[in-house]
Design an enzyme around this catalytic site. Sequence first.
Site, PDB file in Angstrom:
ATOM      1  N   GLY A 158       0.827  -1.201   0.000  1.00 43.59           N
ATOM      2  CA  GLY A 158       0.000   0.000   0.000  1.00 43.59           C
ATOM      3  C   GLY A 158       0.860   1.250   0.000  1.00 43.59           C
ATOM      4  N   CYS A 159       0.245   2.353  -0.314  1.00 40.19           N
ATOM      5  CA  CYS A 159       0.991   3.607  -0.423  1.00 40.19           C
ATOM      6  C   CYS A 159       1.510   4.059   0.938  1.00 40.19           C
ATOM      7  CB  CYS A 159       0.130   4.679  -1.074  1.00 40.19           C
ATOM      8  SG  CYS A 159      -1.520   4.865  -0.374  1.00 40.19           S
ATOM      9  N   TYR A 160       0.616   4.142   1.923  1.00 43.85           N
ATOM     10  CA  TYR A 160       1.072   4.548   3.257  1.00 43.85           C
ATOM     11  C   TYR A 160       2.093   3.557   3.826  1.00 43.85           C
ATOM     12  CZ  TYR A 160      -2.809   7.987   3.790  1.00 43.85           C
ATOM     13  OH  TYR A 160      -3.676   9.031   3.679  1.00 43.85           O
ATOM     14  N   THR A 208       4.264   1.769   2.313  1.00 40.30           N
ATOM     15  CA  THR A 208       5.558   1.932   1.666  1.00 40.30           C
ATOM     16  C   THR A 208       6.342   3.079   2.290  1.00 40.30           C
ATOM     17  OG1 THR A 208       4.785   1.032  -0.435  1.00 40.30           O
ATOM     18  CG2 THR A 208       6.711   2.475  -0.523  1.00 40.30           C
ATOM     19  N   ALA A 209       5.713   4.257   2.338  1.00 42.73           N
ATOM     20  CA  ALA A 209       6.416   5.419   2.906  1.00 42.73           C
ATOM     21  C   ALA A 209       6.773   5.182   4.363  1.00 42.73           C
ATOM     22  CB  ALA A 209       5.541   6.667   2.770  1.00 42.73           C
TER      23      ALA A 209
END
Lengths: 345, 345, 345, 345
Positions: free
Chosen positions: C148-150, C152-153
Amino acid sequence: MKVAIVGGTGYGAVELLRFLYNHPHVTVSKIISHSNSGTPFSDVYPHLVNVIDLEMESLDISQLAEEVDLVFFATPSNVSKNYIPGLIDRGVKVIDLSGDFRLRNGKEYEKYYGEEMASSEYIGKAVYGLSEINKNEIANATLVANPGCYPTATTLGLIPVIANNLVNYHSIIIDAKTGTTGAGRSLSQGFHFSEMQENFRAYQLGVHKHIPEIEQVLAGSAKEAVQVSFTPHVVPMTRGIMSTIYVDLKEKQSTKQLLELYKEFYKDKPFVRIREEGIIPQTKEVYGSNFCDIGLYADERTGKLIIISVIDNLVKGASGQAIQNMNIMNGWDETTGINQLPIYP
Amino acid sequence: MKVAIVGGTGYGAVELLRFLYNHPHVTVSKIISHSNSGTPFSDVYPHLVNVIDLEMESLDISQLAEEVDLVFFATPSNVSKNYIPGLIDRGVKVIDLSGDFRLRNGKEYEKYYGEEMASSEYIGKAVYGLSEINKNEIANATLVANPGCYPTATTLGLIPVIANNLVNYHSIIIDAKTGTTGAGRSLSQGFHFSEMQENFRAYQLGVHKHIPEIEQVLAGSAKEAVQVSFTPHVVPMTRGIMSTIYVDLKEKQSTKQLLELYKEFYKDKPFVRIREEGIIPQTKEVYGSNFCDIGLYADERTGKLIIISVIDNLVKGASGQAIQNMNIMNGWDETTGINQLPIYP
Amino acid sequence: MKVAIVGGTGYGAVELLRFLYNHPHVTVSKIISHSNSGTPFSDVYPHLVNVIDLEMESLDISQLAEEVDLVFFATPSNVSKNYIPGLIDRGVKVIDLSGDFRLRNGKEYEKYYGEEMASSEYIGKAVYGLSEINKNEIANATLVANPGCYPTATTLGLIPVIANNLVNYHSIIIDAKTGTTGAGRSLSQGFHFSEMQENFRAYQLGVHKHIPEIEQVLAGSAKEAVQVSFTPHVVPMTRGIMSTIYVDLKEKQSTKQLLELYKEFYKDKPFVRIREEGIIPQTKEVYGSNFCDIGLYADERTGKLIIISVIDNLVKGASGQAIQNMNIMNGWDETTGINQLPIYP
Amino acid sequence: MKVAIVGGTGYGAVELLRFLYNHPHVTVSKIISHSNSGTPFSDVYPHLVNVIDLEMESLDISQLAEEVDLVFFATPSNVSKNYIPGLIDRGVKVIDLSGDFRLRNGKEYEKYYGEEMASSEYIGKAVYGLSEINKNEIANATLVANPGCYPTATTLGLIPVIANNLVNYHSIIIDAKTGTTGAGRSLSQGFHFSEMQENFRAYQLGVHKHIPEIEQVLAGSAKEAVQVSFTPHVVPMTRGIMSTIYVDLKEKQSTKQLLELYKEFYKDKPFVRIREEGIIPQTKEVYGSNFCDIGLYADERTGKLIIISVIDNLVKGASGQAIQNMNIMNGWDETTGINQLPIYP
């Protein structure tokens, strides 16, 4: 091939780097910035940290001529004219993104640029780099005057009807809109985020530098004088130009007929996309790319043709077209390194 | 005085409430929304929680007529025409923010609105509510057709030169730009934030409902037919309209002369501000306020006059002007409740 | 190599196309969209007119398995789990951008995704595609669950201190911010431009799907349970994620020491850039690129470490990392086709 | 009553004017700006042309003391401390929107403001103007130190749980976000529209001036030292602050219980709105208004309470609260002149 960029800290330079970084035939070996000599480029543009390792340097024409094959000038007005002759004389090719070598008429240059034009010898060597129109001349040029952002969008939108003598040459109204990067990186109150956000304004009515440039290009196509009324506006977005152009059709034409004409005119031009009837291009549809998208609406009620032409002002309106011209000058496919798709959304 | 708002969940309604909340002579006693009957208004607009305690109700004309003195319609096209006659007949005053009673010509109504116009009896009772121009008629009206947003900005910009017969009536080009609230609250892909942000586009070329409205108003001023070419665009910002208007001057006039004429024309109009020579108004300068600011540039080179007129589309272009008209209809100072300053920045 | 994209009209798909268009080893031969079968892709995304000529098709697993080598799923939750087993069984490699195969714990899947998890057989085959951390496993995978995007960061920002046991595993607070494309293309009032512009909000407090995903990844690194408090917010911009992460350092560490640790940890990872002391990355500095940029600040006064990690949610947070994983699965250089520089400004 | 505004060209001044223009008991008779003495105010802020006719003047304390009853200072740090004593000594009331008189501890002032604090005599006279908390002291004050924007949102969100001793005083994490007007009107590269648009960033980690201010206010409520970790961020929008605050609850509490506590705590405070369970306030819901809206989420899984508090940084965070304090100092209803509804959308 080795190239240099002069005017290192402007948006034109950083956009050249974005495309040249993946260009198969070119290495950027020097970035010149008078005011930032000795500073790593990525100190000014941290988005390039770990990627672009060059330090900016000051300008030394003779040294530059020895080390690179081609120089891009991405400088403010009235700078490049002082340096380009020295490079040309030393056999270096130049693509000038500024306006110094675009106009042919010295009086108009003085009126709009406030200084004397470059000498006619070098003006005579400059080819106006509207890639789709002047490809042959560009291929043989040593000095290309890369078009302005508004003139690119506007003249690509107008030339098919001008060249075919379909419109009145003295009724042309250009209502143009640009994103804020068109104003560059220098600070001013009007571009302070708090005052530009949720704001839309017109500026420089009747006195914008691009008026004589547009008229010169169109006159070249019309083979007679053309007069335009040009009003630029700034939109609260970073990138994108739309020229909404109003012309009087000499004879009745349908939107369909005119779209056919445009498709034929640009049939071998990979970066010009003519939209279907009923579809009007939007600025975001060319964001970050070298496309110029054109839509038409012939209004039977008023007899006017409305032409809508959009580009990314930093790409087709500046650095992308500059690389397209470099490709043409070197005999490479004109899309090399700039065939990136628009970023959406 | 008690008023009701019909069309409760649109931006027009919420903007009426913002101004009426502090209006000294008015209480909003009913908010009508067919689809949200029974829902607290602040469930739809949480920014009004603890402040606006009304529940929305469904529309019952006879009950409404008993309970309120004046009704604002802030409904989509082709709704109010079905209900307003019943209110008028019962002696209730009405201000209609929709387009149902603006046009006089039934054929044009059908062409642009897609349905039959209201009966001529009630059309005949409607006064076009361009406050600065029709103040006397509005003062005696029972039904006010509140002007469209684009027509307000455009006709206030044009009427001084039209009424004084200074321009060619068939060369009028209106390049108009609006913020996104002009499209209302209904969802659509084009107004999805991800696709509207950093985007600028034109829409509805040649077919926008405001074309016949603008031509009708200008013809009223010219005493003859007027034809306009009108192209609307949408700007990535929420509020604000700019009309950039191009007209051919019949005789040479300086910007200075024309500004004097405009100042004289609007000298007693508190909401119209004519800017000084060299100053062009920006949309943010009227944000949230009922002002219409106008700037001029007479281009000697082309013989054209460029008129730039800006408003907040939700205020002077809709709810603010509606309250201004309510004030006039009731003999109150026309600025009552709407003399708030622009919010900046 | 031929690939297909399932979930054709979402932003994940269009971003895959942007990168794959110039990928030297891959051709996109099919775009699958159940609801848009038969529609040309460029009708939905006009920015790709003249460039992407595919029509969307409906999903036929066996046909797909014959025609392509790898399939990207860019579908909503609870879709891909129904189709991926059929492809895997037929020997097709899959990269799933949705969350269906990310979690290991069926109860948590049901709690956060509202349906039963895929069968454990296929969950067992899935490799979590955090490229920098699981490169070896990804290289041998047939099914990659793209993060997921969150997550990953966030996990790229946390793993160096988690893996080195430098912080308290139960004091982790993640205050995350995303651009609007994180919410996808489906319309909703909260993402209507007029209501998202000039607005900032938190959402889904305590219930976001990415909570168990982040905790699972961190637990894998810590070798024990990790608990996070995760609060997502949405920013009025299209792209970009910032995770601002607060952790309690077990022992005093200077910012400098920790930056050294991070640089060492990510020394061979081309897409992770650790910033120098005093420099905090901004979302725009990775716009349109596959970079994850990380800055640190160890606050001696409070004993907390603040980690700031930024990515482009559609690139490193979705499609870019998916292509990075495809490259790794195929033994290509992991930057192939995705080494584009950030677009700035 | 006559008032003056010192610091004429900042956003604080222009926002004071917006509200005072319609304030029934006050006339702004002087606008002081050292650098713009002699310039009409509307030359700097053209949105006030025809409305505010004052010329800016230079500062003459004794003259000012004769002509006005109260002075607002909307100046940068370290300016007002040089002038306010002279006004106080002459019997003029002062509301200082800058930070010069907020802190009690001279060492902290020097550390964060870089200069020596005002003399303890005048610091002793200053009342911290958090209107909802210190109303009685403000009513009798001659000098009000108007709170900072972040401290207002943050402390109004925290005081109910601090004062009731429900949370750990050393685990407070404040992740704060502001619109760009928080940075004022001075130009800088980071607030250039082209570089701020589509960008989100953190800044001044660990060193922001508002850290000691927040800790001082909370300590006053806790009756013991309180330590916070405070990280500010800037959002690409003009107005609005959100403080997302993370605290460890000493004992388990439900969201519902805590909301009851907050409602009781603020029951007579017209500008504080506590939202219902499940509703989190958004910045746009207070845009242009003096409201502070607060939402809560008690996370049973982690034992943390998340408090979300939003204000308009220029209104409740600066000029609106300043007028609220002026109203309290003069015995007027505290909402006088500032009971405008939020502008939406």
